[in-house]
Design an enzyme around this catalytic site. Structure first.
Site, PDB file in Angstrom:
ATOM      1  N   ASN A  39       0.805  -1.222   0.000  1.00 39.95           N
ATOM      2  CA  ASN A  39       0.000   0.000   0.000  1.00 39.95           C
ATOM      3  C   ASN A  39       0.842   1.277   0.000  1.00 39.95           C
ATOM      4  OD1 ASN A  39      -2.467   1.245  -0.032  1.00 39.95           O
ATOM      5  ND2 ASN A  39      -2.896   0.970   2.166  1.00 39.95           N
ATOM      6  N   HIS A 124     -14.588  -4.721  10.750  1.00 38.24           N
ATOM      7  CA  HIS A 124     -14.281  -3.405  11.317  1.00 38.24           C
ATOM      8  C   HIS A 124     -15.564  -2.651  11.647  1.00 38.24           C
ATOM      9  CE1 HIS A 124      -9.971  -2.700   9.592  1.00 38.24           C
ATOM     10  NE2 HIS A 124     -10.129  -3.934  10.023  1.00 38.24           N
ATOM     11  N   ARG A 149     -13.619  -5.290  15.345  1.00 35.61           N
ATOM     12  CA  ARG A 149     -12.604  -4.333  15.773  1.00 35.61           C
ATOM     13  C   ARG A 149     -13.269  -2.972  15.957  1.00 35.61           C
ATOM     14  NH1 ARG A 149      -7.551  -1.822  12.281  1.00 35.61           N
ATOM     15  NH2 ARG A 149      -9.087  -0.253  11.741  1.00 35.61           N
ATOM     16  N   TYR A 161      -7.104   6.869  14.528  1.00 38.30           N
ATOM     17  CA  TYR A 161      -6.768   5.905  13.482  1.00 38.30           C
ATOM     18  C   TYR A 161      -7.985   5.027  13.154  1.00 38.30           C
ATOM     19  CZ  TYR A 161      -5.753   1.431  11.665  1.00 38.30           C
ATOM     20  OH  TYR A 161      -5.856   0.299  10.926  1.00 38.30           O
ATOM     21  N   ASP A 218      -7.013  -1.637  17.571  1.00 39.59           N
ATOM     22  CA  ASP A 218      -5.698  -1.412  16.953  1.00 39.59           C
ATOM     23  C   ASP A 218      -5.162  -0.057  17.404  1.00 39.59           C
ATOM     24  OD1 ASP A 218      -3.505  -1.230  15.290  1.00 39.59           O
ATOM     25  OD2 ASP A 218      -4.596  -1.772  13.451  1.00 39.59           O
ATOM     26  N   HIS A 220      -2.263   1.007  16.495  1.00 41.04           N
ATOM     27  CA  HIS A 220      -1.510   1.445  15.312  1.00 41.04           C
ATOM     28  C   HIS A 220      -0.166   2.086  15.628  1.00 41.04           C
ATOM     29  CE1 HIS A 220      -1.902   2.245  10.844  1.00 41.04           C
ATOM     30  NE2 HIS A 220      -2.401   1.043  11.009  1.00 41.04           N
ATOM     31  N   GLU A 244      -3.928  -4.622  19.335  1.00 41.58           N
ATOM     32  CA  GLU A 244      -2.985  -4.747  18.221  1.00 41.58           C
ATOM     33  C   GLU A 244      -2.002  -3.580  18.177  1.00 41.58           C
ATOM     34  OE1 GLU A 244      -5.074  -5.102  14.527  1.00 41.58           O
ATOM     35  OE2 GLU A 244      -3.322  -4.537  13.361  1.00 41.58           O
ATOM     36  N   GLU A 270       2.002  -6.626  11.478  1.00 43.50           N
ATOM     37  CA  GLU A 270       1.624  -6.387  10.075  1.00 43.50           C
ATOM     38  C   GLU A 270       2.683  -5.612   9.300  1.00 43.50           C
ATOM     39  OE1 GLU A 270      -2.034  -4.240  10.892  1.00 43.50           O
ATOM     40  OE2 GLU A 270      -1.132  -2.403  10.131  1.00 43.50           O
ATOM     41  N   ARG A 291       0.537 -11.377  13.722  1.00 42.24           N
ATOM     42  CA  ARG A 291      -0.336 -10.525  12.930  1.00 42.24           C
ATOM     43  C   ARG A 291       0.399 -10.193  11.644  1.00 42.24           C
ATOM     44  NH1 ARG A 291      -4.601  -8.794  11.507  1.00 42.24           N
ATOM     45  NH2 ARG A 291      -4.966  -6.591  11.100  1.00 42.24           N
ATOM     46  N   HIS A 320      -3.394 -10.596   8.681  1.00 38.35           N
ATOM     47  CA  HIS A 320      -3.791  -9.257   8.246  1.00 38.35           C
ATOM     48  C   HIS A 320      -4.698  -9.378   7.020  1.00 38.35           C
ATOM     49  CE1 HIS A 320      -1.951  -5.097   6.977  1.00 38.35           C
ATOM     50  NE2 HIS A 320      -2.961  -4.931   7.794  1.00 38.35           N
ATOM     51  N   ASP A 324      -6.124  -3.384   1.535  1.00 40.39           N
ATOM     52  CA  ASP A 324      -4.915  -3.302   0.712  1.00 40.39           C
ATOM     53  C   ASP A 324      -4.250  -4.656   0.482  1.00 40.39           C
ATOM     54  OD1 ASP A 324      -4.673  -2.020   3.495  1.00 40.39           O
ATOM     55  OD2 ASP A 324      -2.605  -2.626   3.205  1.00 40.39           O
ATOM     56  N   GLU A 347      -8.557 -11.309   9.775  1.00 41.44           N
ATOM     57  CA  GLU A 347      -9.191 -10.004   9.523  1.00 41.44           C
ATOM     58  C   GLU A 347      -9.890 -10.032   8.166  1.00 41.44           C
ATOM     59  OE1 GLU A 347      -7.993  -5.277   9.598  1.00 41.44           O
ATOM     60  OE2 GLU A 347      -6.467  -6.705   8.980  1.00 41.44           O
ATOM     61  N   TRP A 410       2.055   6.889  12.169  1.00 39.71           N
ATOM     62  CA  TRP A 410       0.665   6.757  11.711  1.00 39.71           C
ATOM     63  C   TRP A 410       0.184   5.380  11.886  1.00 39.71           C
ATOM     64  CZ3 TRP A 410      -1.899   3.805   7.988  1.00 39.71           C
ATOM     65  CH2 TRP A 410      -3.291   4.067   7.923  1.00 39.71           C
TER      66      TRP A 410
HETATM   67  C1  GCO Z   1      -5.200  -3.225  10.014  1.00 37.90           C
HETATM   68  C2  GCO Z   1      -4.210  -2.277   9.533  1.00 37.90           C
HETATM   69  C3  GCO Z   1      -4.464  -1.593   8.243  1.00 37.90           C
HETATM   70  C4  GCO Z   1      -3.255  -0.770   7.843  1.00 37.90           C
HETATM   71  C5  GCO Z   1      -3.110  -0.789   6.378  1.00 37.90           C
HETATM   72  C6  GCO Z   1      -1.936  -0.004   5.891  1.00 37.90           C
HETATM   73  O1  GCO Z   1      -5.041  -3.626  11.140  1.00 37.90           O
HETATM   74  O2  GCO Z   1      -6.090  -3.587   9.272  1.00 37.90           O
HETATM   75  O3  GCO Z   1      -3.680  -1.508  10.558  1.00 37.90           O
HETATM   76  O4  GCO Z   1      -5.653  -0.900   8.164  1.00 37.90           O
HETATM   77  O5  GCO Z   1      -3.338   0.512   8.335  1.00 37.90           O
HETATM   78  O6  GCO Z   1      -3.011  -2.118   5.989  1.00 37.90           O
HETATM   79  O7  GCO Z   1      -1.777  -0.198   4.545  1.00 37.90           O
HETATM   80 MG    MG Z   2      -3.371  -2.993  12.142  1.00 33.49          MG
END
Ligand code: GCO
Ligand code: MG
Length: 410
Positions: A39, A124, A149, A161, A218, A220, A244, A270, A291, A320, A324, A347, A410
Site C-alpha cells: 500500500n 471493522h 474491531r 486511526y 488497533d 496502530h 494490536e 503487520e 499478525r 492481516h 490493501d 481479519e 501513523w
Molecule cells: C489493520 C491495519 C491496516 C493498515 C493498512 C496499511 O489492522 O487492518 O492496521 O488498516 O493501516 O493495511 O496499509
Molecule cells: Mg493494524
C-alpha cells in the site's frame, strides 16, 4: 513432471484502490496469481518483480516452490524488507496456485487439508462518536460477525486511526487507509486524550453489546512502552480478544514492559515481514497472535513457517486482511487459515464491489466464518477487460502529527 513457466506479467489495476498482481503462465497455459500489493509503494514492488524477478522465472519449473523461494531470497543477496518479501510472496502464491490448478486441488488440500470447517473472521466498526460506532457495530452484528474491531474518534482530537471521514452510518466500506487525494493527508494525534478515552469506549461497548462478542482494537504503533502498558492494563476488565500494535513492532523491549503490567492479549506484526523479525517475539512469549499477511511475509511458504514456530509457543495466527491485501492475498490467507492447527482469527475488512469485478473469488462467508472454497488452486480469476477500466492512481497512506506539529507514527 514439470510445468515450465512461459511468462511472468505484472498487472496493476485500481478498482476502488490499487492492486498489484503477478500472473505466471506455464507452457501449457496454466495460470497462477500472486498478490504483490504494498500500500502506497505499489510501483516499487511492480518494478522489483518486472525488472529483477520475472527474468529469473522464465523457463523454471513451476512445481519447485521451495527451491524458487530460496533462490529468490538468497540470490538477491539483499535480504528481507517489505519490497523484497512482497515480491517473493507474489511468486510463491502464484506457484501454489499453479500447483493447485495442475492437481485439481484447492491449496488448503495441498497444505495438509482442512483443520476446521471455516475461519473465524473479524470485521471493522468505527464511528465519529459512540452513537455512530454503535450503528456500525449493530450493522456488523446483523451481518453475523462474532468478532469486531472497534475504533472511534477521540473527543477533542477530531479524528483517530481507522475512522472513516464523516459519519459512517454503519456503512460497510467506509474506511480506506490510502487516500487518492494528492500526497499524504495529515491527521492529528494526542496520546493523552486517547489513553483516557479508550477504556470508556470499551466500557460502553461491553455494556451495550454484552460479554459474548469478541472485541479487538488497533493502537496502530502510536504509544510509548509505558503508555501501551497502561492501556493494556486499563482495558483488562473489558476482555479484549486482542490489542494490536500497541507499540512500534521493531522494539521487542517495549513488549516486555507491557507484559509485566498486563494480561491483555497482544497482536503484532503487520509491518514485519520475516520469521527473523517474529522469532524473538515468539520465543520470548511477548505476543499472543502473529499478525502478518501472506502478501508481505514471503507468501504461503514463509508465513506457514512463522505460524509453525508460533505453534511451539501456543501463539496463534491472526492474518492481516485489510482492503490493501488484494482478493488474491485474502484467498491465500484463507487457505492457510483452514490448514494450520494454530489458527486464531482472520481479519476481513471486505473489498469494495468494484474490486470483485476484476478479481472473481470462490470464497464464501457465513455467520462470521469464511471458507476459501474448493476451486483448484487459490480460486481467484483475474478479468483483464474489467481491470483495463481501472488504471493505476497514485494514493498515499496518511501521516500523523502531534498537537505541536511533531511527526508521529501513523
Ligand atoms: C489493520 C491495519 C491496516 C493498515 C493498512 C496499511 O489492522 O487492518 O492496521 O488498516 O493501516 O493495511 O496499509
Ligand atoms: Mg493494524
Amino acid at each position: 513432471m514439470t510445468a515450465t513457466i512461459r511468462s511472468a506479467e505484472v498487472l496493476i489495476s485500481s478498482p476502488s484502490r490499487n492492486f498489484v498482481t503477478l500472473r505466471l503462465t506455464t507452457e501449457d497455459g496454466v495460470v497462477g496469481l500472486g498478490d504483490a500489493t504494498l500500500n502506497g509503494r505499489e510501483l516499487a514492488v511492480a518494478s522489483y518483480l518486472r525488472d529483477h524477478v520475472a527474468p529469473l522465472l522464465i523457463g523454471r519449473d513451476a512445481h519447485r516452490i521451495e527451491d524458487t523461494w530460496q533462490l529468490l531470497y538468497r540470490s538477491a543477496y539483499w535480504r528481507r524488507g517489505p519490497v523484497t518479501m512482497t515480491a517473493i510472496a507474489a511468486v510463491d502464491m502464484a506457484l501454489w496456485d499453479i500447483k493447485g490448478r495442475l492437481t485439481g486441488l484447492p491449496v488448503y488440500q495441498l497444505l495438509g487439508g482442512a483443520s476446521r470447517t471455516g475461519a473465524l473472521v473479524y470485521a471493522h466498526a468505527s464511528g465519529a462518536d459512540l452513537e455512530d460506532l454503535g450503528d456500525s457495530v449493530r450493522a456488523r452484528l446483523a451481518e453475523g460477525y462474532r468478532a469486531i474491531r472497534l475504533q472511534v474518534a477521540v473527543p477533542g482530537m477530531g479524528s483517530g486511526y481507522g475512522i472513516s471521514s464523516g459519519r459512517s452510518t454503519g456503512g460497510r466500506y467506509a474506511y480506506e487507509p490510502a487516500k487518492r487525494a494528492g500526497l499524504a493527508v495529515e491527521e492529528g494525534w494526542d496520546s493523552a486524550r486517547y489513553l483516557r478515552y479508550m477504556p470508556r469506549m470499551f466500557e460502553w461497548a461491553r455494556a451495550e453489546f454484552g460479554p459474548d462478542v469478541a472485541l479487538l482494537h488497533d493502537a496502530h504503533h502510536r504509544l510509548t512502552p509505558m503508555q501501551a502498558a497502561r492501556l493494556a492494563r486499563d482495558l483488562e476488565p473489558f476482555d479484549l480478544f486482542w490489542l494490536e500494535d500497541c507499540t512500534p513492532a521493531e522494539n521487542p523491549e517495549a513488549l516486555r514492559l507491557v507484559r509485566q503490567h498486563s494480561v491483555t492479549p497482544l497482536a503484532i506484526g503487520e509491518v514485519m515481514n520475516s520469521i527473523w523479525d517474529f522469532a524473538p517475539l515468539i520465543q520470548e512469549q511477548l505476543i499472543d497472535f502473529v499478525r502478518a499477511s501472506v502478501t508481505h511475509t514471503g507468501g504461503i511458504t514463509h508465513l506457514r513457517r512463522v505460524f509453525d514456530l508460533a505453534a511451539l509457543h501456543q501463539i496463534r495466527s491472526g492474518s492481516h486482511g485489510p482492503t490493501d491485501i488484494s482478493p488474491v492475498g485474502m484467498s491465500a490467507a484463507l487457505h492457510l487459515d483452514l490448514a494450520i492447527h494454530n489458527f486464531g482469527i482472520q481479519e476481513y475488512m471486505a473489498h469494495q464491489p468494484l474490486a470483485h469485478e476484476v478479481f472473481r473469488t470462490s470464497w464464501t462467508y457465513q455467520d462470521g466464518m469464511m471458507h476459501p472454497g474448493d476451486e483448484p488452486g487459490l480460486g481467484v480469476d483475474y478479468d483483464d477487460d474489467a481491470a483495463a477500466r481501472f488504471p493505476y492512481e497514485p494514493a498515499y497512506l496518511p501521516a500523523a502529527r502531534l498537537i505541536d506539529g511533531t511527526v508521529h507514527d501513523w
